[in-house]
Write a protein that holds these residues in place. Structure first.
Motif, short mmCIF file in Angstrom:
data_model
loop_
_atom_site.label_atom_id
_atom_site.label_comp_id
_atom_site.label_asym_id
_atom_site.label_seq_id
_atom_site.Cartn_x
_atom_site.Cartn_y
_atom_site.Cartn_z
N UNK A 43 0.83 -1.20 0.00
CA UNK A 43 0.00 0.00 0.00
C UNK A 43 0.87 1.25 0.00
N UNK A 44 1.94 1.23 0.78
CA UNK A 44 2.72 2.44 1.02
C UNK A 44 3.38 2.98 -0.26
N UNK A 45 3.98 2.10 -1.07
CA UNK A 45 4.74 2.59 -2.21
C UNK A 45 3.86 3.20 -3.31
N UNK A 46 2.82 2.47 -3.81
CA UNK A 46 2.00 3.12 -4.85
C UNK A 46 1.30 4.39 -4.34
N UNK A 47 0.84 4.36 -3.09
CA UNK A 47 0.19 5.55 -2.55
C UNK A 47 1.20 6.68 -2.37
N UNK A 48 2.42 6.33 -1.97
CA UNK A 48 3.47 7.33 -1.79
C UNK A 48 3.83 7.98 -3.13
N UNK A 49 3.99 7.15 -4.17
CA UNK A 49 4.29 7.69 -5.50
C UNK A 49 3.14 8.55 -6.01
N UNK A 50 1.91 8.06 -5.84
CA UNK A 50 0.74 8.81 -6.30
C UNK A 50 0.60 10.12 -5.52
N UNK A 108 -1.14 8.90 -12.55
CA UNK A 108 -1.36 7.46 -12.75
C UNK A 108 -0.24 6.85 -13.57
N UNK A 109 0.34 7.64 -14.47
CA UNK A 109 1.45 7.13 -15.29
C UNK A 109 2.67 6.87 -14.41
N UNK A 110 2.98 7.78 -13.49
CA UNK A 110 4.11 7.59 -12.58
C UNK A 110 3.90 6.37 -11.70
N UNK A 111 2.66 6.17 -11.25
CA UNK A 111 2.35 5.00 -10.43
C UNK A 111 2.49 3.73 -11.24
N UNK A 158 12.42 14.81 -5.97
CA UNK A 158 13.42 13.78 -6.26
C UNK A 158 12.76 12.41 -6.12
N UNK A 159 12.10 11.98 -7.21
CA UNK A 159 11.38 10.71 -7.20
C UNK A 159 12.25 9.54 -7.61
N UNK A 160 13.41 9.84 -8.25
CA UNK A 160 14.23 8.76 -8.82
C UNK A 160 14.74 7.74 -7.81
N UNK A 188 12.39 4.82 -7.89
CA UNK A 188 12.52 3.99 -9.09
C UNK A 188 13.80 3.15 -9.04
N UNK A 189 14.89 3.74 -8.57
CA UNK A 189 16.14 3.00 -8.46
C UNK A 189 16.00 1.87 -7.44
N UNK A 190 15.34 2.16 -6.32
CA UNK A 190 15.13 1.14 -5.29
C UNK A 190 14.31 -0.03 -5.82
N UNK A 191 13.27 0.29 -6.60
CA UNK A 191 12.44 -0.76 -7.18
C UNK A 191 13.26 -1.65 -8.10
#
Length: 408
Positions: free
Chosen positions: A28-35, A41-44, A96-98, A101-104
């Motif tokens: 729950x935390x990661x998609x909600x955090x990104x959103x 929705x594209x970033x998520x 700084x969202x990268x 993405x790097x962690x994923x």
């Protein structure tokens, strides 16, 4: 349960539960955090798609190496890498969202090693008889229990202590899992590793990489499972990528309600895992795969046309019940059918196909919503999932002999 009296399996089971708790807190935390950071929705969807790239690009190579390596060592090293990857998310913010993405990417490189290693390790620890099906069912049951409890807990922790605390728990769970796995010692596994290393020394690298592809291409049962599951999982990935927008935009619910939907899914998985062994005695592998694919797809329609949150939670449970049986049936069939010396390679191939499905679904679904509205896209994806059932009936053979391991 007899399976839990096996020392090595018991430790693997405990370590899986420990790391699973941390991982599901992040569901729950990661998609909600990104959103929440991007409002996109594209970033998520991109965050979900990035999960697929490592297994898709590097999976077959990892499978070859795993057929040479000590599997337990590969698994605990993968856990340590995952812990380091999750720590990268601590450096993310709105500008700084990268790091997310790097962690994923890094975490899923580790997962690309861990999952085929775990699939190959289990038959070495418990054998390929009834204990294998029982072990897969027990793993699925405990995973479902965690899926039921951890997502709403993650939502509460996200709303309370915050993302930093959730990440710390996940890091700790990976470290503890690595410590437990490092104590697993199996004489049967060790002998198998030595034999496979000797086989590998007599073959070239390119031939080794192609061996898994060739075996699956020529084996009708494995080929059929691969085709049917890839179609089904592509639709599933697209629907998963749209789950946050569906929760917020269609149900008009706050983001943390996603945790309750995932818990409903977990409840269904829990029941399905408990029934999986019994279900295997009612139907053959082919029929059980097709029936559960169709039932899960039908439940997708119910979920994504739900008028309110309670109905959506019930629908999520209806997805989980046949979905759990589907995954357990496919997993056990692959482990029983693939030769022991090639199981990591074949497992990596299946995970690469899963990743391809995840990549296509996660990228295509948000893009389609730009041309069509969200409800229509969701229903088209559910209809696409239905196609997996007749395809499986056509592609997978019915005779039980097709699901017996070929000695190598």
């Amino acid at each position: 349960m007899r399976t839990l009296r096996n020392r090595d399996f018991r430790r693997l089971w405990i370590s899986g539960g420990v790391s699973g708790i941390g991982s599901w807190l992040l569901v729950v935390a990661i998609p909600f955090y990104v959103f929440d950071l991007t409002g996109s929705t594209v970033a998520t969807g991109l965050a979900l798609a990035l999960e697929a790239l490592p297994a898709l690009l590097l999976g077959p190579w990892a499978g070859v190496l795993l057929d040479r390596w000590d599997l337990t060592r590969a698994m605990w090293i993968a856990d340590l890498v995952s812990a380091a990857a999750v720590a990268l998310i601590l450096f993310a913010d709105t500008d700084r969202i990268w790091p997310i993405y790097l962690a994923i990417l890094v975490e899923n490189v580790a997962t690309m090693v861990f999952r085929p290693a775990a699939r190959a390790l289990l038959p070495a620890v418990v054998g390929t008889g009834n204990e294998l099906a029982a072990a897969n069912a027990l793993n699925a049951f405990s995973s479902s229990a965690i899926r039921l409890a951890a997502p709403p807990l993650g939502a509460l922790l996200l709303a309370g202590p915050g993302i930093t605390f959730v990440l710390a728990v996940d890091i700790a769970s990976y470290l503890l899992s690595a410590a437990i796995i490092s104590t697993v010692r199996s004489p049967t596994l060790r002998a198998g590793r030595e034999r496979r290393s000797g086989d590998a020394a007599r073959r070239g690298g390119a031939e080794e990489r192609l061996a898994g592809f060739r075996f699956v291409a020529r084996h009708r049962a494995l080929r059929g499972i691969l085709i049917g599951q890839t179609i089904f999982l592509t639709a599933n990935a697209g629907l998963t990528a749209l789950l946050v927008p569906f929760t917020v935009g269609r149900l008009h619910a706050p983001g943390y309600v996603l945790g309750y939907l995932i818990s409903g899914l977990g409840a269904g998985y829990l029941i399905g895992a408990a029934l999986s062994t019994k279900a295997a005695s009612w139907l053959g592998v082919r029929e059980l795969l097709a029936v559960t694919q169709f039932a899960t797809a039908a439940a997708f329609f119910t979920l994504f046309n739900a008028p309110n949150v309670p109905v959506a939670i019930v629908a999520a449970a209806l997805i989980g019940l046949p979905g759990s049986i589907l995954l357990i049936t496919a997993e056990t069939a692959i482990q029983r059918t693939a030769p022991a010396a090639m199981l990591a390679r074949i497992g990596a191939l299946f995970f690469a196909a899963d990743s391809l499905a995840l990549l296509i679904g996660a990228l295509a679904a948000p893009a389609v919503t730009l041309a069509l509205d969200l409800p229509l896209t969701l229903n088209l994806l559910a209809a696409f999932a239905v196609l997996a059932a007749p395809l499986t009936l056509f592609a997978v053979p019915a005779h039980p002999a097709n699901f017996t391991r070929i000695r190598s």
